[in-house]
Design a protein around this motif. Sequence first.
Motif, mmCIF file in Angstrom:
data_model
loop_
_atom_site.group_PDB
_atom_site.id
_atom_site.type_symbol
_atom_site.label_atom_id
_atom_site.label_comp_id
_atom_site.label_asym_id
_atom_site.label_seq_id
_atom_site.Cartn_x
_atom_site.Cartn_y
_atom_site.Cartn_z
ATOM 1 N N SER A 39 -3.232 -7.371 -0.909
ATOM 2 C CA SER A 39 -2.898 -8.795 -0.872
ATOM 3 C C SER A 39 -4.433 -8.786 -2.199
ATOM 4 O O SER A 39 -4.482 -9.966 -2.849
ATOM 5 C CB SER A 39 -4.112 -8.846 0.646
ATOM 6 O OG SER A 39 -5.628 -8.261 0.483
ATOM 7 N N SER A 59 -4.866 -13.414 -2.906
ATOM 8 C CA SER A 59 -4.982 -14.263 -1.204
ATOM 9 C C SER A 59 -6.188 -14.339 -1.061
ATOM 10 O O SER A 59 -7.279 -14.146 -2.128
ATOM 11 C CB SER A 59 -4.875 -12.427 -0.472
ATOM 12 O OG SER A 59 -5.793 -11.966 -0.634
ATOM 13 N N ASP A 61 -8.749 -15.936 2.275
ATOM 14 C CA ASP A 61 -9.003 -16.076 4.052
ATOM 15 C C ASP A 61 -8.800 -16.759 3.733
ATOM 16 O O ASP A 61 -8.417 -18.235 3.670
ATOM 17 C CB ASP A 61 -10.105 -15.135 4.053
ATOM 18 C CG ASP A 61 -11.611 -16.734 3.510
ATOM 19 O OD1 ASP A 61 -11.169 -17.925 2.948
ATOM 20 O OD2 ASP A 61 -12.504 -15.802 3.511
ATOM 21 N N GLN A 67 -10.191 -12.786 -2.539
ATOM 22 C CA GLN A 67 -10.100 -12.077 -1.742
ATOM 23 C C GLN A 67 -10.189 -11.222 -3.249
ATOM 24 O O GLN A 67 -9.265 -11.408 -3.234
ATOM 25 C CB GLN A 67 -9.312 -11.543 -0.661
ATOM 26 C CG GLN A 67 -9.449 -12.601 1.087
ATOM 27 C CD GLN A 67 -11.003 -12.828 1.037
ATOM 28 O OE1 GLN A 67 -11.642 -11.333 1.853
ATOM 29 N NE2 GLN A 67 -11.639 -13.515 0.900
#
Length: 147
Positions: A39, A59, A61, A67
């Motif tokens: 990710s 990616s 959150d 992230q």
Amino acid sequence: RVLRDPPPHRSSWATRPQTAVATMPSAIRALVLSGLAASASAVVVQGACPKASVAVSASADAAGTAQFGEVATSNGECVNMAQGGVSAIKFCGPGKLTISRMTCDKHDYKALTVEHSKKDYIGTNCETISTKGTVVEGYLGSLMFSC
């Protein structure tokens, strides 16, 4: 493989503390851990530039915060990323970052270079670069950092 009740002769099995990952069958555990690693990734430059780092995010959150993870490399070494969906690149410390849509064998073709001076980027000063509108929008082929 399915996790079943312990055999009757192993009384310590039920009393031993277990983590969620440790009790997963190995195939599921591998999928979960590889999904976490895929990710997001980051390149932490070691050697000549210990305070410099490059983080790549693909990616976010639930709150929409990018992230990042970590992958070690060496100064001046091209890293094949081959990662789609890259939305941001965080470049910390002094040095030169070159990003490309191509793999390392064609890294210089239409590459984007970002330079940080030692005067302006001391220690952990960072710049977050959006990939929108750049050569790596949607796909990061490779990157190279040097100091």
